[in-house]
Motif scaffolding. Structure first.
Motif, PDB file in Angstrom:
ATOM      1  N   UNK A 135       9.678  38.258   0.444  1.00 48.11           N
ATOM      2  CA  UNK A 135       9.113  37.384  -0.751  1.00 48.11           C
ATOM      3  C   UNK A 135       8.894  36.026  -0.463  1.00 48.11           C
ATOM      4  N   UNK A 136       9.705  35.556   0.742  1.00 41.44           N
ATOM      5  CA  UNK A 136       9.916  34.108   1.193  1.00 41.44           C
ATOM      6  C   UNK A 136       9.147  33.880   2.336  1.00 41.44           C
ATOM      7  N   UNK A 137       9.060  34.712   3.489  1.00 39.09           N
ATOM      8  CA  UNK A 137       8.656  34.471   4.850  1.00 39.09           C
ATOM      9  C   UNK A 137       7.338  34.631   5.118  1.00 39.09           C
ATOM     10  N   UNK A 138       6.356  35.489   4.049  1.00 37.35           N
ATOM     11  CA  UNK A 138       5.104  35.848   4.124  1.00 37.35           C
ATOM     12  C   UNK A 138       5.047  36.782   5.215  1.00 37.35           C
ATOM     13  N   UNK A 139       4.511  37.975   4.911  1.00 37.56           N
ATOM     14  CA  UNK A 139       4.626  39.314   5.693  1.00 37.56           C
ATOM     15  C   UNK A 139       3.645  39.150   7.091  1.00 37.56           C
ATOM     16  N   UNK A 140       2.341  38.773   6.685  1.00 39.32           N
ATOM     17  CA  UNK A 140       1.316  38.878   7.967  1.00 39.32           C
ATOM     18  C   UNK A 140       0.343  37.477   7.598  1.00 39.32           C
ATOM     19  N   UNK A 144      -1.153  20.424   2.710  1.00 34.60           N
ATOM     20  CA  UNK A 144      -0.346  19.432   2.080  1.00 34.60           C
ATOM     21  C   UNK A 144       1.193  19.835   1.562  1.00 34.60           C
ATOM     22  N   UNK A 145       1.378  21.102   2.146  1.00 36.15           N
ATOM     23  CA  UNK A 145       2.706  21.512   1.841  1.00 36.15           C
ATOM     24  C   UNK A 145       3.177  22.384   3.081  1.00 36.15           C
ATOM     25  N   UNK A 146       4.320  22.420   3.434  1.00 26.76           N
ATOM     26  CA  UNK A 146       4.904  23.326   4.587  1.00 26.76           C
ATOM     27  C   UNK A 146       6.248  24.053   4.132  1.00 26.76           C
ATOM     28  N   UNK A 147       6.154  25.233   4.606  1.00 27.58           N
ATOM     29  CA  UNK A 147       7.382  26.354   4.243  1.00 27.58           C
ATOM     30  C   UNK A 147       8.044  26.631   5.599  1.00 27.58           C
ATOM     31  N   UNK A 148       9.202  26.161   5.596  1.00 28.57           N
ATOM     32  CA  UNK A 148      10.057  26.448   6.658  1.00 28.57           C
ATOM     33  C   UNK A 148      10.875  27.697   6.765  1.00 28.57           C
ATOM     34  N   UNK A 149      10.947  28.515   7.530  1.00 33.73           N
ATOM     35  CA  UNK A 149      11.915  29.787   7.407  1.00 33.73           C
ATOM     36  C   UNK A 149      12.626  29.843   8.678  1.00 33.73           C
ATOM     37  N   UNK A 150      13.864  29.821   8.425  1.00 30.72           N
ATOM     38  CA  UNK A 150      14.819  30.088   9.538  1.00 30.72           C
ATOM     39  C   UNK A 150      15.782  31.348   9.349  1.00 30.72           C
ATOM     40  N   UNK A 151      15.749  32.031  10.276  1.00 32.11           N
ATOM     41  CA  UNK A 151      17.008  33.357  10.025  1.00 32.11           C
ATOM     42  C   UNK A 151      17.689  33.542  11.034  1.00 32.11           C
ATOM     43  N   UNK A 152      18.651  34.412  10.918  1.00 35.86           N
ATOM     44  CA  UNK A 152      19.374  35.020  11.937  1.00 35.86           C
ATOM     45  C   UNK A 152      20.380  36.212  11.386  1.00 35.86           C
ATOM     46  N   UNK A 153      20.639  37.352  12.376  1.00 40.01           N
ATOM     47  CA  UNK A 153      21.306  38.564  11.816  1.00 40.01           C
ATOM     48  C   UNK A 153      21.539  39.226  13.044  1.00 40.01           C
ATOM     49  N   UNK A 154      21.858  40.669  12.476  1.00 45.01           N
ATOM     50  CA  UNK A 154      21.896  41.690  13.441  1.00 45.01           C
ATOM     51  C   UNK A 154      22.280  43.017  12.945  1.00 45.01           C
ATOM     52  N   UNK A 155      22.614  43.951  13.900  1.00 46.30           N
ATOM     53  CA  UNK A 155      23.161  45.303  13.334  1.00 46.30           C
ATOM     54  C   UNK A 155      24.139  45.646  14.510  1.00 46.30           C
ATOM     55  N   UNK A 164      17.052  30.855   5.486  1.00 47.37           N
ATOM     56  CA  UNK A 164      16.997  29.584   4.949  1.00 47.37           C
ATOM     57  C   UNK A 164      15.444  29.406   4.635  1.00 47.37           C
ATOM     58  N   UNK A 165      14.946  29.144   3.417  1.00 50.65           N
ATOM     59  CA  UNK A 165      13.771  28.717   3.138  1.00 50.65           C
ATOM     60  C   UNK A 165      13.660  27.168   2.737  1.00 50.65           C
ATOM     61  N   UNK A 166      12.855  26.282   3.195  1.00 49.48           N
ATOM     62  CA  UNK A 166      12.897  24.894   2.832  1.00 49.48           C
ATOM     63  C   UNK A 166      11.295  24.461   2.923  1.00 49.48           C
TER      64      UNK A 166
END
Length: 347
Positions: free
Chosen positions: A162-167, A223-234, A249-251
């Protein structure tokens, strides 16, 4: 299905003899898809807080139909393509066929025949893979690797997508595997859909799989920028148990000061050979605008009739606190406990 070139007549024969590499090349095309239909009893589904029973698309994955192909060009080089659409099996209508512009997608007044993906590219053993077209953002497949069900199709049990935009439309994407390390990069051209760029990396060794990524998305007006950072694993704890942990993190910068911190923990456990248990808990803390939290958990059982066909059931719970925005699947700000049963077939 294999397609071979055949010469017809003297001129065509001469052309083939002059181009032996083209004569020996082969193209392979695969037809594939998923048909997944689910029945859902949703709690707190309307403005009065009432329940609703409905027949829908899949819970964990969306139904799709696709074509995937490659041609060996020699010297370790291949041409590749993917054409994939999404559809709702309850009505047969196309999914991802939005007619209005949003972050990553231009206006599509005529709909989209291949709304999930439409790309063509070149893959080199030495240099990596470059693909061009409508494609998944880097955050989508990489974040899927630290969730027990990668970015579920049902909004009630999905948080990251819902935050990072799928495609996005008009994307160029690069991938290269260097031993246990994978490197990723993407750039999205602004043609009424907003400019985007991203980088990512993965590390896979034995039972451990780790990923990290960063991407930015500009709106069409820049006029707007959405920054998405993420990390994780299995981590594969045993042959039967796989554990997952991830953070995003969404900013937002520009027209909004919204920030979101999302984390998720879950596991898949093979109870018996055909029966798989999935558990997942996730939390989204929003600040800057409409501060509050969404807490979500679900438990699912999946019975595998075969490698292609399975029957599954899941129960999910959502609760909001503070001024967290009301999701579309909830009618009021009260909590919601719902369940689904689905049948899925892959071909």
């Amino acid at each position: 299905m294999s397609i071979r070139n055949h010469a017809v007549g003297a001129p065509a024969l001469a052309a083939v003899l002059a181009l032996p590499m083209l004569a020996s090349a082969q193209s392979n095309v695969t037809v594939y898809g998923i048909v997944d239909a689910s029945v859902r009893r949703a709690d707190n589904a309307d403005a009065a807080g009432g329940s609703r029973t409905s027949l829908n698309d899949g819970v964990y994955v969306g139904s799709r139909f696709g074509l995937r192909g490659s041609e060996d060009l020699g010297d370790g080089l291949k041409a590749i393509f993917t054409l994939e659409n999404g559809f709702d099996p309850s009505t047969g209508t196309l999914q991802q066929a939005n007619a209005s512009a949003s972050n990553g997608s231009g206006a599509a007044a005529g709909g989209r025949l291949f709304g999930r993906e439409a790309s063509v590219g070149l893959a080199s053993e030495a240099l990596g893979t470059v693909t061009l077209g409508r494609q998944y953002t880097l955050a989508h497949p990489l974040s899927g690797r630290f969730q027990p069900q990668p970015n579920p199709n049902l909004d009630a049990i999905s948080m990251f997508s819902t935050h990072h935009v799928a495609r996005q439309d008009n994307m160029a994407r690069y991938y290269k595997q260097l031993g246990p390390v994978g490197v990723y990069a993407s750039y999205t051209f602004n043609e009424g859909n907003g400019r985007g760029r991203g980088v990512g990396a993965s590390y896979t060794q034995g039972p451990l799989d780790l990923v990290a990524y960063y991407q930015e998305i500009n709106n069409a007006a820049n006029t707007a920028t959405r920054g998405i950072s993420g990390a994780g694993g299995s981590y594969l704890v045993t042959k039967e148990l796989k554990a997952f942990l991830g953070y995003m993190k969404r900013n937002d910068r520009g027209t909004s000061a919204q920030e979101n911190d999302v984390w998720s923990v879950g596991a898949n456990y093979n109870i018996t050979a055909p029966l798989v248990l999935t558990v997942n808990y996730a939390q989204d803390r929003q600040s800057g605008v409409n501060a509050g939290k969404r807490k979500m958990g679900y438990v699912g059982l999946d019975y595998l009739f075969s490698k292609r066909t399975d029957l599954y059931a899941e129960v999910d719970h959502n609760r909001l606190t503070g001024a967290y925005p009301l999701p579309s699947f909830m009618g009021t700000r009260d909590s919601a406990t719902s369940f689904s049963v689905g049948l899925r077939h892959r071909f």
